[in-house]
Design a protein around this motif. Structure first.
Motif, mmCIF file in Angstrom:
data_model
loop_
_atom_site.group_PDB
_atom_site.id
_atom_site.type_symbol
_atom_site.label_atom_id
_atom_site.label_comp_id
_atom_site.label_asym_id
_atom_site.label_seq_id
_atom_site.Cartn_x
_atom_site.Cartn_y
_atom_site.Cartn_z
ATOM 1 N N HIS A 10 51.178 32.450 -2.480
ATOM 2 C CA HIS A 10 50.673 32.228 -3.827
ATOM 3 C C HIS A 10 51.745 32.676 -4.810
ATOM 4 O O HIS A 10 52.466 33.630 -4.557
ATOM 5 C CB HIS A 10 49.396 33.030 -4.065
ATOM 6 N N LEU A 11 51.836 31.992 -5.917
ATOM 7 C CA LEU A 11 52.787 32.346 -6.954
ATOM 8 C C LEU A 11 52.071 33.175 -7.997
ATOM 9 O O LEU A 11 51.026 32.767 -8.510
ATOM 10 C CB LEU A 11 53.355 31.066 -7.595
ATOM 11 N N TYR A 12 52.611 34.337 -8.293
ATOM 12 C CA TYR A 12 52.045 35.242 -9.294
ATOM 13 C C TYR A 12 52.936 35.225 -10.520
ATOM 14 O O TYR A 12 54.158 35.151 -10.407
ATOM 15 C CB TYR A 12 51.976 36.661 -8.706
ATOM 16 N N PHE A 13 52.354 35.314 -11.701
ATOM 17 C CA PHE A 13 53.137 35.439 -12.931
ATOM 18 C C PHE A 13 52.394 36.329 -13.906
ATOM 19 O O PHE A 13 51.180 36.514 -13.813
ATOM 20 C CB PHE A 13 53.421 34.063 -13.554
ATOM 21 N N GLN A 14 53.158 36.883 -14.848
ATOM 22 C CA GLN A 14 52.562 37.736 -15.881
ATOM 23 C C GLN A 14 53.458 37.744 -17.104
ATOM 24 O O GLN A 14 54.645 37.467 -17.004
ATOM 25 C CB GLN A 14 52.374 39.165 -15.384
ATOM 26 N N SER A 15 52.870 38.070 -18.239
ATOM 27 C CA SER A 15 53.633 38.267 -19.460
ATOM 28 C C SER A 15 52.952 39.337 -20.294
ATOM 29 O O SER A 15 51.750 39.269 -20.559
ATOM 30 C CB SER A 15 53.726 36.971 -20.269
ATOM 31 N N PHE A 16 53.752 40.304 -20.689
ATOM 32 C CA PHE A 16 53.270 41.333 -21.593
ATOM 33 C C PHE A 16 53.783 41.096 -23.012
ATOM 34 O O PHE A 16 53.474 41.856 -23.920
ATOM 35 C CB PHE A 16 53.679 42.735 -21.090
ATOM 36 N N GLY A 28 48.596 35.505 -13.974
ATOM 37 C CA GLY A 28 48.029 34.335 -13.349
ATOM 38 C C GLY A 28 48.523 34.119 -11.946
ATOM 39 O O GLY A 28 49.385 34.843 -11.439
ATOM 40 N N ILE A 29 47.964 33.099 -11.346
ATOM 41 C CA ILE A 29 48.287 32.754 -9.971
ATOM 42 C C ILE A 29 48.266 31.241 -9.838
ATOM 43 O O ILE A 29 47.445 30.564 -10.450
ATOM 44 C CB ILE A 29 47.276 33.421 -9.001
ATOM 45 N N VAL A 30 49.205 30.729 -9.062
ATOM 46 C CA VAL A 30 49.211 29.315 -8.694
ATOM 47 C C VAL A 30 48.960 29.265 -7.197
ATOM 48 O O VAL A 30 49.672 29.905 -6.415
ATOM 49 C CB VAL A 30 50.545 28.629 -9.041
ATOM 50 N N GLN A 31 47.925 28.548 -6.826
ATOM 51 C CA GLN A 31 47.555 28.393 -5.423
ATOM 52 C C GLN A 31 47.321 26.913 -5.181
ATOM 53 O O GLN A 31 46.370 26.336 -5.722
ATOM 54 C CB GLN A 31 46.289 29.184 -5.110
ATOM 55 N N ASP A 63 33.258 28.943 -9.773
ATOM 56 C CA ASP A 63 33.456 29.391 -8.392
ATOM 57 C C ASP A 63 34.931 29.576 -8.076
ATOM 58 O O ASP A 63 35.346 30.583 -7.498
ATOM 59 C CB ASP A 63 32.824 28.394 -7.417
ATOM 60 N N LEU A 64 35.753 28.620 -8.481
ATOM 61 C CA LEU A 64 37.182 28.690 -8.232
ATOM 62 C C LEU A 64 37.826 29.785 -9.094
ATOM 63 O O LEU A 64 38.721 30.496 -8.636
ATOM 64 C CB LEU A 64 37.826 27.331 -8.493
ATOM 65 N N VAL A 65 37.368 29.918 -10.334
ATOM 66 C CA VAL A 65 37.866 30.989 -11.202
ATOM 67 C C VAL A 65 37.608 32.343 -10.551
ATOM 68 O O VAL A 65 38.494 33.197 -10.477
ATOM 69 C CB VAL A 65 37.212 30.925 -12.609
ATOM 70 N N GLU A 66 36.401 32.531 -10.047
ATOM 71 C CA GLU A 66 36.057 33.804 -9.402
ATOM 72 C C GLU A 66 36.931 34.060 -8.173
ATOM 73 O O GLU A 66 37.419 35.170 -7.958
ATOM 74 C CB GLU A 66 34.578 33.790 -9.007
ATOM 75 N N GLN A 67 37.156 33.020 -7.382
ATOM 76 C CA GLN A 67 37.985 33.152 -6.178
ATOM 77 C C GLN A 67 39.424 33.514 -6.543
ATOM 78 O O GLN A 67 40.009 34.443 -5.985
ATOM 79 C CB GLN A 67 37.959 31.847 -5.385
ATOM 80 N N LEU A 68 40.014 32.773 -7.494
ATOM 81 C CA LEU A 68 41.408 33.020 -7.870
ATOM 82 C C LEU A 68 41.561 34.352 -8.598
ATOM 83 O O LEU A 68 42.559 35.056 -8.416
ATOM 84 C CB LEU A 68 41.940 31.861 -8.721
ATOM 85 N N GLN A 69 40.582 34.711 -9.410
ATOM 86 C CA GLN A 69 40.635 36.001 -10.086
ATOM 87 C C GLN A 69 40.583 37.140 -9.056
ATOM 88 O O GLN A 69 41.303 38.120 -9.183
ATOM 89 C CB GLN A 69 39.501 36.153 -11.089
ATOM 90 N N LEU A 72 43.980 37.287 -7.417
ATOM 91 C CA LEU A 72 44.934 37.871 -8.365
ATOM 92 C C LEU A 72 44.710 39.373 -8.488
ATOM 93 O O LEU A 72 45.660 40.167 -8.458
ATOM 94 C CB LEU A 72 44.780 37.190 -9.728
ATOM 95 N N ARG A 73 43.472 39.784 -8.623
ATOM 96 C CA ARG A 73 43.146 41.209 -8.718
ATOM 97 C C ARG A 73 43.671 41.950 -7.480
ATOM 98 O O ARG A 73 44.271 43.012 -7.587
ATOM 99 C CB ARG A 73 41.638 41.417 -8.859
ATOM 100 N N GLY A 74 43.456 41.367 -6.307
ATOM 101 C CA GLY A 74 43.943 41.982 -5.078
ATOM 102 C C GLY A 74 45.452 42.123 -5.065
ATOM 103 O O GLY A 74 45.995 43.157 -4.658
ATOM 104 N N MET A 75 46.149 41.074 -5.521
ATOM 105 C CA MET A 75 47.606 41.129 -5.574
ATOM 106 C C MET A 75 48.073 42.240 -6.501
ATOM 107 O O MET A 75 48.987 42.998 -6.181
ATOM 108 C CB MET A 75 48.163 39.780 -6.033
ATOM 109 N N LEU A 76 47.448 42.337 -7.678
ATOM 110 C CA LEU A 76 47.843 43.364 -8.640
ATOM 111 C C LEU A 76 47.534 44.761 -8.121
ATOM 112 O O LEU A 76 48.339 45.678 -8.270
ATOM 113 C CB LEU A 76 47.146 43.130 -9.978
#
Length: 185
Positions: A10-16, A28-31, A63-69, A72-76
């Motif tokens: 999975h591709l992870y990205f962030q911006s502060f 975010g995440i691209v899957q 459903d997909l938002v919850e899955q990807l979130q 992403l939460r797990g990755m972070l």
């Protein structure tokens, strides 16, 4: 460290960057064909049918938002150190690292939480574009234009430090001590 999970990458990205303009960060995440952006108002895009990311499907695909979130939460969380895991350094080393920008702020036990008092980054896009213009005209030496753009930005929001910093630097370069102090206070 945890071992990577088997399966698709999975591709992870962030911006502060938005936090400089009093907006929430985004991550975010691209899957596969899906791109999920976590911020104040979440976004979900189907990159196959909508490569320009023009149709936000977050409301239709909870459903997909919850899955990807969750992913992403797990990755972070896998990448976040708790205060107990933080690397300990002596005070001199810590100050040296901080002066170089390697250490900032404090540890948090809630690395994934958004600040409900901050705006969604999309709501700050025009502000950001105007700030980019301010930087451009300053770089071009058009200081009267820079002061005008700075005044517009401060009229919208007087609390954005990066605007004061830029205008304070401009005032300092022109020997305007009172204005420098005003912006750097």
């Amino acid at each position: 460290k945890k071992k990577p999970r088997p399966g698709r990458r999975h591709l992870y990205f962030q911006s502060f960057t938005p936090t400089k303009y009093d907006a929430n960060f985004l991550a975010g995440i691209v899957q596969g064909q899906w791109k999920y952006i976590y911020t104040t108002r979440p976004e979900l895009y189907d990159l196959v049918s909508d490569p320009g990311e023009t149709v936000n499907l977050a409301g239709e695909r909870a459903d997909l938002v919850e899955q990807l979130q969750g992913r992403l939460r797990g990755m972070l969380e896998d990448q976040t150190r708790t205060p107990d895991e933080a690397v300990q350094t002596d005070e001199t080393t810590a100050r040296a690292l901080e002066s170089l920008g390697y250490i900032a702020g404090s540890q948090t036990d809630r690395p994934f939480e958004l600040d409900p008092d901050r705006l969604d980054p999309k709501d700050r896009l025009e502000y950001y574009k105007t700030f980019a213009q301010l930087v451009g005209v300053m770089d071009d030496g058009k200081y009267a234009d820079a002061r005008k753009l700075g005044a517009e930005l401060l009229e919208q929001d007087d609390g954005v430090c990066i605007v004061h910093f830029r205008l304070g630097g401009l005032a300092k370069s022109q020997g305007q001590l009172a204005k420098t102090i005003h912006h750097m206070r």
